[in-house]
Design an enzyme around this catalytic site. Sequence first.
Site, PDB file in Angstrom:
ATOM      1  N   HIS A   1       0.823  -1.218   0.000  1.00 33.78           N
ATOM      2  CA  HIS A   1       0.000   0.000   0.000  1.00 33.78           C
ATOM      3  C   HIS A   1       0.855   1.266   0.000  1.00 33.78           C
ATOM      4  O   HIS A   1       0.450   2.296  -0.538  1.00 33.78           O
ATOM      5  CB  HIS A   1      -0.975  -0.028   1.184  1.00 33.78           C
ATOM      6  CG  HIS A   1      -1.985  -1.132   1.048  1.00 33.78           C
ATOM      7  ND1 HIS A   1      -2.630  -1.710   2.107  1.00 33.78           N
ATOM      8  CD2 HIS A   1      -2.451  -1.777  -0.061  1.00 33.78           C
ATOM      9  CE1 HIS A   1      -3.455  -2.656   1.672  1.00 33.78           C
ATOM     10  NE2 HIS A   1      -3.355  -2.714   0.358  1.00 33.78           N
TER      11      HIS A   1
ATOM     12  N   HIS B   1      -7.777  -7.586  -8.086  1.00 35.37           N
ATOM     13  CA  HIS B   1      -8.110  -8.505  -6.981  1.00 35.37           C
ATOM     14  C   HIS B   1      -8.394  -7.618  -5.773  1.00 35.37           C
ATOM     15  O   HIS B   1      -7.528  -7.434  -4.904  1.00 35.37           O
ATOM     16  CB  HIS B   1      -6.948  -9.452  -6.690  1.00 35.37           C
ATOM     17  CG  HIS B   1      -6.595 -10.371  -7.826  1.00 35.37           C
ATOM     18  ND1 HIS B   1      -5.946  -9.939  -8.957  1.00 35.37           N
ATOM     19  CD2 HIS B   1      -6.817 -11.699  -8.003  1.00 35.37           C
ATOM     20  CE1 HIS B   1      -5.772 -10.974  -9.782  1.00 35.37           C
ATOM     21  NE2 HIS B   1      -6.287 -12.055  -9.216  1.00 35.37           N
TER      22      HIS B   1
ATOM     23  N   SER C   1      -6.705  -1.904  -0.588  1.00 35.70           N
ATOM     24  CA  SER C   1      -6.267  -1.090  -1.734  1.00 35.70           C
ATOM     25  C   SER C   1      -7.424  -0.303  -2.370  1.00 35.70           C
ATOM     26  O   SER C   1      -7.230   0.854  -2.769  1.00 35.70           O
ATOM     27  CB  SER C   1      -5.553  -1.970  -2.767  1.00 35.70           C
ATOM     28  OG  SER C   1      -6.312  -3.120  -3.076  1.00 35.70           O
TER      29      SER C   1
ATOM     30  N   GLU D   1     -13.578  -8.336  -8.253  1.00 35.64           N
ATOM     31  CA  GLU D   1     -13.483  -9.267  -7.120  1.00 35.64           C
ATOM     32  C   GLU D   1     -14.432 -10.433  -7.417  1.00 35.64           C
ATOM     33  O   GLU D   1     -15.596 -10.216  -7.733  1.00 35.64           O
ATOM     34  CB  GLU D   1     -13.854  -8.563  -5.805  1.00 35.64           C
ATOM     35  CG  GLU D   1     -13.982  -9.461  -4.592  1.00 35.64           C
ATOM     36  CD  GLU D   1     -12.750 -10.320  -4.285  1.00 35.64           C
ATOM     37  OE1 GLU D   1     -11.637  -9.791  -4.191  1.00 35.64           O
ATOM     38  OE2 GLU D   1     -12.920 -11.561  -4.150  1.00 35.64           O
TER      39      GLU D   1
ATOM     40  N   ASP E   1     -13.939 -12.503 -12.960  1.00 33.24           N
ATOM     41  CA  ASP E   1     -12.595 -13.061 -12.894  1.00 33.24           C
ATOM     42  C   ASP E   1     -11.572 -11.999 -13.313  1.00 33.24           C
ATOM     43  O   ASP E   1     -11.739 -11.323 -14.335  1.00 33.24           O
ATOM     44  CB  ASP E   1     -12.489 -14.278 -13.820  1.00 33.24           C
ATOM     45  CG  ASP E   1     -11.071 -14.787 -13.886  1.00 33.24           C
ATOM     46  OD1 ASP E   1     -10.548 -15.229 -12.851  1.00 33.24           O
ATOM     47  OD2 ASP E   1     -10.460 -14.714 -14.971  1.00 33.24           O
TER      48      ASP E   1
ATOM     49  N   ASP F   1      -3.031  -8.102  -7.463  1.00 31.51           N
ATOM     50  CA  ASP F   1      -2.733  -8.568  -6.106  1.00 31.51           C
ATOM     51  C   ASP F   1      -3.473  -9.872  -5.802  1.00 31.51           C
ATOM     52  O   ASP F   1      -4.361  -9.915  -4.949  1.00 31.51           O
ATOM     53  CB  ASP F   1      -3.145  -7.447  -5.131  1.00 31.51           C
ATOM     54  CG  ASP F   1      -2.837  -7.786  -3.680  1.00 31.51           C
ATOM     55  OD1 ASP F   1      -1.960  -8.632  -3.437  1.00 31.51           O
ATOM     56  OD2 ASP F   1      -3.489  -7.194  -2.796  1.00 31.51           O
TER      57      ASP F   1
END
Length: 280
Positions: free
Chosen positions: A19, A42, A100, A118, A142, A163
Amino acid sequence: MLSYQHGFHAGNFADVHKHLILLELVEYLLRKDKPICYIDTHAGRGLYDLESVQAQKTEEFSQGIGRLWLRNDLSALLNTYRNLVDEINPGDRLTFYPGSPAILANCLRDQDKLILLELHPTEFSALQVNLRDPRIAIHQRDAWEGLQALTPPPIKRGLVLIDPSYEVKQDYSQLPKQVIAAAKKWSTATWAIWYPLLPAGKHEEMLKKFKESGLRKILRLELMVKPATGTLGMYGSGMLIINPTWNLCEDAGAIQDELVRLLEESPASGSQLTEWLVPE
Ligand code: SAM
């Protein structure tokens, strides 16, 4: 079936590393008025309760954000980051940690856009509740499929955070394949890729793929909080930055040195690596 839940790990040393680098990149992009498109492939749930059963079970945050929380001797960048965490924690008690998406949302201007992907149904639902803003698009999708479909976006300046949880081993092979293809399509963006440093060293194969990709300007940043040898579990946090911003190229070594001092498991047990995986 996805079982990883970031709530067990939120605010740990790897989150602090990731971060902080993210904030440094954003800080540079914000110097110009031109719109920015951020993509977080992600995203997780965006906001974490450190008093939840998950966070309390591992207490990983105590060796991450917990170490900086009450310090008054931090550098300007670390101070900005700490203040951001402070804003969502009224009083002196560390109860919430921003993921994030919340960090990026906090930096949004009217002209900017944030796209969050997500896949996990529970995390996605929580993300929808935690981040409501017309400048933010949230997809239950996805990451790899979404990344190809959404790049390059109409806004040309941008930053992508990759991530994954690496809970499925295909992440190590999918990530370079998908990111290299997308980075070639959206070459003006900066790409920040997080990876764990584990004794099995699976990240090395991934880095090799980036090295051989034909992409230029890839910075490799690694923060080790304990020695790699004789260690069980994650000993460090790695980030690959494609097209790093100028300020990060200048400051990465000093940022990581400060993080080693703050986050190493015991005195003199930590180290850092700042080098070009592929130079300009
Ligand atoms: N980026 C977040 C942050 O810094 O606060 C943490 C993300 S966490 C490490 C990884 C997330 O990716 C998890 O919430 C997981 O459910 C999600 N995920 C795993 N595989 C995915 C996929 N194929 N597509 C989209 N999301 C995925």
